[in-house]
Design an enzyme around this catalytic site. Structure first.
Site, mmCIF file in Angstrom:
data_model
loop_
_atom_site.group_PDB
_atom_site.id
_atom_site.type_symbol
_atom_site.label_atom_id
_atom_site.label_comp_id
_atom_site.label_asym_id
_atom_site.label_seq_id
_atom_site.Cartn_x
_atom_site.Cartn_y
_atom_site.Cartn_z
ATOM 1 N N GLU A 26 0.832 -1.215 0.000
ATOM 2 C CA GLU A 26 0.000 0.000 0.000
ATOM 3 C C GLU A 26 0.864 1.262 0.000
ATOM 4 O OE1 GLU A 26 -1.452 1.801 3.515
ATOM 5 O OE2 GLU A 26 -1.123 0.013 4.731
ATOM 6 N N LYS A 160 -3.288 -2.272 16.128
ATOM 7 C CA LYS A 160 -2.706 -1.408 17.153
ATOM 8 C C LYS A 160 -3.711 -1.131 18.248
ATOM 9 C CE LYS A 160 -1.627 1.547 14.126
ATOM 10 N NZ LYS A 160 -1.807 0.572 13.138
HETATM 11 N N1 PSU Z 1 -1.843 1.531 10.462
HETATM 12 C C1 PSU Z 1 -0.517 1.805 10.457
HETATM 13 N N2 PSU Z 1 -0.004 2.574 9.482
HETATM 14 C C2 PSU Z 1 -0.786 3.072 8.485
HETATM 15 C C3 PSU Z 1 -2.192 2.765 8.497
HETATM 16 C C4 PSU Z 1 -2.663 1.996 9.493
HETATM 17 O O1 PSU Z 1 0.192 1.384 11.333
HETATM 18 O O2 PSU Z 1 -0.264 3.775 7.612
HETATM 19 C C5 PSU Z 1 -3.049 3.266 7.377
HETATM 20 C C6 PSU Z 1 -3.411 2.124 6.423
HETATM 21 O O3 PSU Z 1 -3.352 2.615 5.104
HETATM 22 C C7 PSU Z 1 -4.841 1.794 6.789
HETATM 23 C C8 PSU Z 1 -5.345 3.160 7.168
HETATM 24 O O4 PSU Z 1 -5.570 1.220 5.747
HETATM 25 O O5 PSU Z 1 -4.276 3.752 7.878
HETATM 26 C C9 PSU Z 1 -6.601 3.101 8.003
HETATM 27 O O6 PSU Z 1 -7.138 4.380 8.095
HETATM 28 P P1 PSU Z 1 -8.661 4.559 8.583
HETATM 29 O O7 PSU Z 1 -8.644 4.099 10.015
HETATM 30 O O8 PSU Z 1 -8.928 6.015 8.426
HETATM 31 O O9 PSU Z 1 -9.493 3.692 7.693
#
Ligand code: PSU
Ligand code: MN
Length: 305
Positions: A26, A160
Site C-alpha cells: 500500500e 494497534k
Molecule cells: N496503520 C498503520 N499505518 C498506516 C495505516 C494503518 O500502522 O499507515 C493506514 C493504512 O493505510 C490503513 C489506514 O488502511 O491507515 C486506516 O485508516 P482509517 O482508520 O482512516 O481507515
C-alpha cells in the site's frame, strides 16, 4: 474498459499473467504512515525483501487519476515527498480518478486495486479497525468492510491498540473474515506480540496459509483473510511505554477534535513523537517481517493455483 483506469507495470503484468508470485503493497503507509525520508527508504527495502524471497513487489497508488500497480522508484520517492497526496480509501477512488489527482491507497483501496489486477497477497504494517470509543463515534475503518468483501489476503502485525482490538475481532467474525496467527495463538498488537486476545487459528507454515486461502476462494467464500504476524521479539516495544504513549496520543486527539480520516495518521505521528522515534523503528521492522512472510505465502499460493 479496465485499461482506461488501470496501469500495471510490465514486470508485474508478466508475473500475474504467468502465475508467478506477486505481493501488493500500500501507499498510505508511505505518505501518511511514516515521515520522509524513512518512508521512502522503508518502501524500497520492503520491495527488496520481497524480491529476495522470490516474489515480485507491486506498490500501489493512484497517480494523476490512474490506478498504478507496481510503482517505479521515482514514483515512490514522489509519493513520499509530496505533501498533498490524498489518503484514499474506497469512497475516495471515484473522485481521485475523475479529478486526475494523486491518491495514496489505504488497505481497503489497495485490496480493491489488487483484486482488479489479479493479485491475491498484500503485505502491510497494520490494518484499520474499530476505533476505541466507536460506540459513540462510529469510527470503523473501511478496511474491515473490504476484508469482508474482497478476495485478497492481508499480512499485517495485528491491530494497534489505538484501536479497540476486541471490537475489531468481533466485527471481523460477524463478516466471516478469518483471523489467523502466524505461529501464534495470540492476536499481536502491532508494536507488541501480545494483546490479550486470541486469533481464530494458529497456522505454522506459509503452505498451510496458502492452502486455506485456496480452499476459501475455490468455494466462493468471498472476502479476504487477516494473517497476523507478530513483530519479532527483539524489535517489540515495552508494553507499558507503548500503552502510555497511546493513551496520551488518544487524549490529545480528543482534545484537538481530530476525527475521521485524520485520526490514524495523527495518532501514529503522536505516538512516534512521544516515544522519541522508537515506535517508528518498531513499525519499520514489523513491515519488513510482513513483507517476508507475504512473499513466502505468495510463492506457496502460486504453486497450487
Ligand atoms: N496503520 C498503520 N499505518 C498506516 C495505516 C494503518 O500502522 O499507515 C493506514 C493504512 O493505510 C490503513 C489506514 O488502511 O491507515 C486506516 O485508516 P482509517 O482508520 O482512516 O481507515
Ligand atoms: Mn476511520
Amino acid at each position: 474498459m479496465l485499461e482506461k483506469y488501470l496501469e500495471i507495470n510490465p514486470e508485474v503484468k508478466d508475473a500475474i499473467e504467468n502465475g508467478k508470485p506477486v505481493v501488493a503493497l500500500e501507499s498510505t503507509i508511505i505518505s501518511h504512515g511514516m515521515p520522509y525520508p524513512r518512508n521512502v527508504e522503508t518502501a524500497l527495502i520492503v520491495e527488496k525483501i520481497i524480491r529476495d524471497n522470490n516474489a515480485i513487489p507491486a506498490t500501489i497508488a493512484i497517480l494523476n487519476g490512474k490506478l498504478k500497480v507496481g510503482l517505479t522508484k521515482e514514483e515512490i520517492e514522489y509519493l513520499g515527498k509530496t505533501e498533498n497526496v490524498i489518503k484514499t480509501s474506497r469512497r475516495d477512488i471515484p473522485f481521485i480518478i475523475s479529478r486526475k489527482l494523486d491518491g495514496a491507497t489505504t488497505v481497503a483501496s489497495t485490496m480493491i486495486i489488487s483484486a482488479l489486477a489479479g493479485i491475491k497477497v498484500f503485505a502491510t504494517g497494520g490494518i484499520g479497525g474499530v476505533h476505541r470509543g466507536a460506540t459513540e463515534t462510529f469510527d470503523i475503518s473501511a478496511d474491515l468492510e473490504e476484508l469482508a468483501n474482497t478476495n485478497v489476503a492481508v499480512i499485517c502485525a495485528g491491530a494497534k491498540s489505538i484501536l479497540d482490538i476486541g471490537l475489531t475481532l468481533e466485527y471481523l467474525e460477524t463478516h466471516g473474515v478469518p483471523v489467523i496467527g502466524y505461529q501464534t495463538e495470540e492476536m499481536p498488537a502491532f508494536y507488541t506480540r501480545k494483546s490479550g486476545f486470541k486469533v481464530d487459528y494458529k497456522v505454522d507454515t506459509p503452505q498451510d496459509i496458502a492452502s486455506a486461502l485456496k480452499a476459501k476462494w475455490d468455494l466462493g467464500l468471498k472476502g479476504g483473510m487477516v494473517i497476523a504476524n507478530p513483530i519479532e521479539e527483539q524489535y517489540q516495544m515495552n508494553y507499558n511505554t507503548i500503552t502510555e504513549a497511546i493513551e496520551k496520543a488518544l487524549k490529545e486527539a480528543d482534545e484537538k477534535g481530530i476525527k475521521g480520516k485524520e485520526s490514524t495518521p495523527f495518532l501514529l505521528a503522536k505516538v512516534k513523537e512521544i516515544t522519541g522515534g522508537d515506535s517508528l523503528e518498531s513499525n519499520i521492522q514489523l513491515v519488513y517481517n510482513n513483507a517476508k512472510l507475504g512473499a513466502k505465502i505468495a510463492v506457496e499460493l502460486s504453486k497450487i493455483s
